[in-house]
Design a protein around this motif. Structure first.
Motif, PDB file in Angstrom:
ATOM      1  N   TYR A 181      30.423  46.917  52.040  1.00 43.01           N
ATOM      2  CA  TYR A 181      31.479  46.569  50.561  1.00 43.01           C
ATOM      3  C   TYR A 181      30.703  47.877  49.546  1.00 43.01           C
ATOM      4  CZ  TYR A 181      30.202  43.796  46.210  1.00 43.01           C
ATOM      5  OH  TYR A 181      30.916  43.662  45.012  1.00 43.01           O
ATOM      6  N   TYR A 231      34.622  44.604  50.484  1.00 37.06           N
ATOM      7  CA  TYR A 231      34.780  43.407  51.032  1.00 37.06           C
ATOM      8  C   TYR A 231      33.348  43.626  52.042  1.00 37.06           C
ATOM      9  CZ  TYR A 231      39.774  43.687  52.393  1.00 37.06           C
ATOM     10  OH  TYR A 231      41.295  44.198  52.355  1.00 37.06           O
ATOM     11  N   LEU A 241      34.511  39.752  58.817  1.00 37.01           N
ATOM     12  CA  LEU A 241      34.928  39.888  57.576  1.00 37.01           C
ATOM     13  C   LEU A 241      34.802  38.152  56.771  1.00 37.01           C
ATOM     14  CD1 LEU A 241      36.730  41.877  55.286  1.00 37.01           C
ATOM     15  CD2 LEU A 241      38.826  39.952  56.186  1.00 37.01           C
ATOM     16  N   SER A 295      34.975  37.985  52.966  1.00 37.17           N
ATOM     17  CA  SER A 295      35.996  38.002  51.810  1.00 37.17           C
ATOM     18  C   SER A 295      37.521  38.503  52.039  1.00 37.17           C
ATOM     19  CB  SER A 295      35.591  38.506  50.746  1.00 37.17           C
ATOM     20  OG  SER A 295      35.438  39.628  51.085  1.00 37.17           O
ATOM     21  N   GLU A 296      38.590  37.489  52.090  1.00 37.68           N
ATOM     22  CA  GLU A 296      39.886  38.072  52.172  1.00 37.68           C
ATOM     23  C   GLU A 296      40.514  39.411  51.580  1.00 37.68           C
ATOM     24  OE1 GLU A 296      41.946  36.970  54.409  1.00 37.68           O
ATOM     25  OE2 GLU A 296      40.541  35.574  55.292  1.00 37.68           O
ATOM     26  N   ASP A 297      39.761  39.469  50.070  1.00 42.29           N
ATOM     27  CA  ASP A 297      39.842  40.011  49.405  1.00 42.29           C
ATOM     28  C   ASP A 297      38.480  41.257  48.576  1.00 42.29           C
ATOM     29  OD1 ASP A 297      42.799  39.299  48.577  1.00 42.29           O
ATOM     30  OD2 ASP A 297      41.923  37.824  47.781  1.00 42.29           O
ATOM     31  N   PRO A 298      38.222  42.218  48.697  1.00 45.42           N
ATOM     32  CA  PRO A 298      38.102  43.396  48.327  1.00 45.42           C
ATOM     33  C   PRO A 298      37.394  43.301  46.868  1.00 45.42           C
ATOM     34  CG  PRO A 298      39.963  44.815  48.483  1.00 45.42           C
ATOM     35  CD  PRO A 298      40.332  43.557  49.128  1.00 45.42           C
TER      36      PRO A 298
END
Length: 126
Positions: free
Chosen positions: A52, A57, A83, A85-88
């Motif tokens: 993170y 992510y 993963l 989350s798809e977007d950071p």
């Protein structure tokens, strides 16, 4: 903390998603996101935190990879992360250009630690 001690405690995060491995640009080359545990932090929590902080992510630090044989564990711990989350987030230390999703087959040839290579070889999509 001595430099030798920090190297022994290093945790590599093996972030996998859809047959790809997350790599970060480290000192001019590509490698696994890694970091040193904070006080009383498990390797799984360290991996999730480091990913993170570096990439933005969200991941789960789900399983610790064991060295084979266990007595040969002289390198960093490695934790498989999935993963979440798809977007950071926008709080990442690294930019998008410093992140790369590599197919497992390509990553295996990239000089990864033996337990990580073994894991990827066993999970490479056909």
């Amino acid at each position: 903390m001595a430099l030798e001690q920090a190297a022994e405690e290093l945790v590599d995060a093996v972030v996998v998603n859809d047959g790809r491995l997350l790599l970060v640009n480290v000192q001019g080359g590509w490698g696994l996101p890694s970091g040193v545990p904070e006080e009383a932090e498990t390797p799984q929590a360290t991996a999730a935190r480091v990913v993170y902080e570096l990439t933005g992510y969200l991941v789960d630090g789900s399983s610790l990879l064991e060295s084979q044989p266990p007595a040969a564990a002289d390198g960093p711990s490695a934790v498989v992360c999935h993963l979440l989350s798809e977007d950071p987030s926008g709080e990442a230390q690294l930019t998008a250009g410093q992140l790369r999703w590599a197919p497992f087959a390509e990553a295996i040839d990239g000089g990864l630690p033996a337990p990580v290579r073994a894991y990827l070889e066993g999970h490479t999509p056909v």
